[in-house]
Design a protein around this motif. Structure first.
Motif, PDB file in Angstrom:
ATOM      1  N   ALA A   1       0.825  -1.217   0.000  1.00 16.55           N
ATOM      2  CA  ALA A   1       0.000   0.000   0.000  1.00 16.55           C
ATOM      3  C   ALA A   1       0.857   1.265   0.000  1.00 16.55           C
ATOM      4  O   ALA A   1       0.562   2.241  -0.714  1.00 16.55           O
ATOM      5  N   ARG A   2       1.934   1.277   0.784  1.00 20.16           N
ATOM      6  CA  ARG A   2       2.777   2.482   0.868  1.00 20.16           C
ATOM      7  C   ARG A   2       3.450   2.760  -0.472  1.00 20.16           C
ATOM      8  O   ARG A   2       3.478   3.904  -0.935  1.00 20.16           O
TER       9      ARG A   2
ATOM     10  N   THR B   1       0.906   4.043  -3.045  1.00 14.37           N
ATOM     11  CA  THR B   1       0.579   5.454  -2.827  1.00 14.37           C
ATOM     12  C   THR B   1       1.730   6.359  -3.252  1.00 14.37           C
ATOM     13  O   THR B   1       1.523   7.409  -3.886  1.00 14.37           O
TER      14      THR B   1
ATOM     15  N   GLU C   1      -2.527   3.998  -7.661  1.00 15.05           N
ATOM     16  CA  GLU C   1      -3.792   3.515  -7.100  1.00 15.05           C
ATOM     17  C   GLU C   1      -4.775   3.090  -8.176  1.00 15.05           C
ATOM     18  O   GLU C   1      -5.439   2.059  -8.062  1.00 15.05           O
TER      19      GLU C   1
END
Length: 614
Positions: free
Chosen positions: A213-214, A217, A222
């Motif tokens: 996820a990091r 982002t 996304e």
């Protein structure tokens, strides 16, 4: 444990499903007896209806007819009692079956991790969703198949005694409907498998997205990740729709097998009456169809079309990911190679460099190390200096950034898990013990070990009092109920029993008291093969024939007295451990050691140990 993938993943299904019943013959007998009680209504219902009509209501004796029907009600209560008694027995079959699947999935994930393969999130889906799906479906299938066989058998047997002439009207449509249903099962199984595979892919994609996820982002990715995840979800929905389209076909099978016999019976009723069959017998036959065959066929079609499909597909998926254990190899008739013909089980590191990350400082740099077969080496040094890293490199759980590592002439990281286990055994600081039998834990690395061999290993490492306290080798083990030291003793006995010629103890005795630690290390020193001890107490170094001191960019190896002379760090460690002056002469048994192992020069660390002499 070696594993293999069967040629046909469906082939092991039937033995696997029947095994829980065959393993408990007493339980199976009780289940059959209570199932016979449950089948009483199916066997007697038609006869009681026929008698209530012919000898009661049609004969002008309504109370007598009501009495026969009351007996049928008592039969229903008897069947309900049989069902109540059968359910707990089925639970005693299903729960161990589920536990075996959990062990299989967990063991498969561990094998993947040990082999260096990435363990994706689909393993979580198998451990949770699919195992629970198999558990529930297995229970449902057992109930449905058992009920179908007993109910249909009871109804057909009742027809034989009541009105055999109706069997030609009932059996053909019953068999035709069941045959049509079995023909549709293959297509439904394929659609169900697509649904499960789609579930796994959604779980895999979602797990990967959460883990990154990091990074997603930070890179502004996304939208792309969301689109790929949406594709997986759409594919899952499409597979579910395909399965839903096939499900109504079960209604046709039910109509042929369950309703068509009743229709034929009603159409043929006048002819049956003219042939001498009584009105009560015709109604009794209809009762067998509506109260026995029809509900049993409906339960079978719905059960196998739902729970049965989920069971077959999910179980096959689990077996594909975690195949059955391979049988032990047959004894070889070829003569064994002589000791001189086989390669020595030396450990050789040549210019090995390792760092935890591309931009991190190397933990080990250009290390040359030779540990001959039969050596007893203790590795000492400050915390974080690279001792456990060295153990991981030797055992193949880590790969060097540069340089070469050979164990018995082969790179350990390139070996399969089975071949690696045959060469070396690693006991880490946090010992692994699984829930189950103590004997299974001890024989994990050598399943064919006899009880005498296991007892000898337990006694050698000092774990006999623990085994006695647990209740003997046949006891069950709960890892949460064991202390860290007790788990280490079990792991030490397991490693001692292993056939591997190289044992690496990575602070594997840190939770034992000094006396227990000494007994275990002395046992491994007497064991044939090589021993490498990552020491957390300096006493381990004093017991070893050779010592390797890691000190930043230096490594000093040799006999205890030689390393004392050449390594200030080792003198400091020994001085803090004991107030006695360090020995100036070699200890007994060190007379053949080479005192000239060079230290680091020109950025290259060399620590070559001399071959031991028996």
């Amino acid at each position: 444990m070696n594993v293999r993938t069967p040629r046909d993943p469906l082939l092991p299904l039937f033995p696997l499903l029947v095994a829980p019943l065959r393993a408990r013959p007493g339980l199976l007998l009780r289940l059959i007896l209570w199932s016979l009680v449950e089948a009483v209504p199916a066997l007697l219902a038609g006869h009681l209806v026929a008698r209530a009509v012919d000898h009661g209501f049609a004969a002008g004796h309504p109370l007598r007819g009501l009495g026969w029907l009351a007996l049928m009600g008592l039969g229903v209560f008897a069947g309900a009692w049989g069902t109540r008694q059968a359910y707990p027995l089925l639970a005693r079959v299903v729960e161990p079956f589920r536990d075996d699947l959990v062990r299989r999935v967990a063991a498969g994930a561990l094998h993947q991790a040990v082999a260096g393969h990435p363990v994706d999130a689909s393993g979580v889906s198998r451990l949770t969703l699919q195992v629970e799906m198999v558990r529930e479906a297995y229970a449902g299938v057992l109930m449905v198949v058992r009920g179908f066989l007993l109910t249909v058998g009871g109804a057909l047997l009742g027809m034989v005694f009541l009105a055999p002439s109706v069997l030609p009207l009932v059996l053909p449509p019953l068999l035709a409907g069941l045959g049509l249903f079995l023909a549709l099962l293959r297509r439904m199984a394929g659609a169900q498998r697509d649904v499960i595979v789609a579930d796994e892919r959604v779980a895999e994609a979602a797990g990967a997205a959460c883990a990154a996820a990091r990074d997603i982002t930070a890179c502004g990715a996304e939208d792309g990740v969301r689109d790929r995840l949406a594709e997986r979800i759409d594919a899952q929905a499409a597979a579910a729709r395909r399965l839903a389209v096939l499900m109504p076909a079960r209604v046709l099978c039910l109509a042929v097998a369950g309703w068509l016999p009743l229709l034929l019976l009603l159409v043929a009723a006048p002819g049956l009456r003219s042939g001498g069959l009584t009105t009560g017998a015709v109604l009794g036959a209809a009762t067998y169809v509506t109260g026995g065959l029809q509900p049993a066929v409906r339960s079978l079609i719905q059960g196998l079309g739902g729970s049965g499909l989920r069971l077959a597909v999910a179980l096959r998926r689990i077996l594909e990911a975690h195949p059955l254990p391979a049988p032990p190899p047959a004894p070889s008739t070829r003569p064994r190679a002589s000791a001189s013909a086989r390669p020595a089980h030396d450990v050789v590191l040549t210019a090995v460099t390792f760092a935890y990350g591309a931009h991190a400082a190397p933990v080990l740099r250009d290390l040359d190390l030779t540990v001959p077969e039969g050596a007893h080496l203790a590795v000492v040094g400050p915390s974080g200096i690279g001792k456990s890293t060295l153990a991981g490199l030797i055992c193949g759980t880590l790969r060097p950034d540069r340089g070469r590592i050979l164990v018995a002439g082969r790179p350990p990281a390139a070996l399969s898990p089975a071949d690696r286990s045959a060469v070396r055994v690693l006991v880490p600081q946090e010992a692994y013990v699984f829930s189950g039998g103590l004997m299974e834990n001890l024989c994990l690395l050598r399943p064919d070990a006899g009880e005498d061999e296991v007892t000898a290993a337990v006694t050698a490492v000092g774990a006999a009092p623990l085994v006695t306290r647990l209740g003997g080798l046949g006891a069950q083990v709960d890892p949460a109920a064991l202390s860290s030291g007790e788990r280490q003793q079990i792991a030490l006995a397991r490693a001692y029993l292993s056939p591997a010629p190289l044992v690496v103890l990575d602070e594997a005795t840190c939770h034992l008291d000094p006396a227990a630690e000494a007994r275990a290390e002395e046992a491994f020193a007497r064991r044939p093969g090589s021993l490498v001890v990552i020491a957390h107490r300096i006493s381990s170094a004093l017991r070893a024939r050779h010592v390797l001191v890691l000190d930043g960019d230096r490594a000093v190896g040799g006999a205890h007295h030689e390393v004392l002379r050449r390594s200030p760090l080792y003198r400091d460690l020994v001085g803090h451990w004991s107030d006695e002056a360090p020995p100036e002469t070699p200890p007994d048994g060190a007379a053949g050691d080479d005192p000239g192992a060079p230290a680091a020069r020109g950025g290259t660390v060399r620590a070559t140990l001399p071959r031991s002499r028996s």
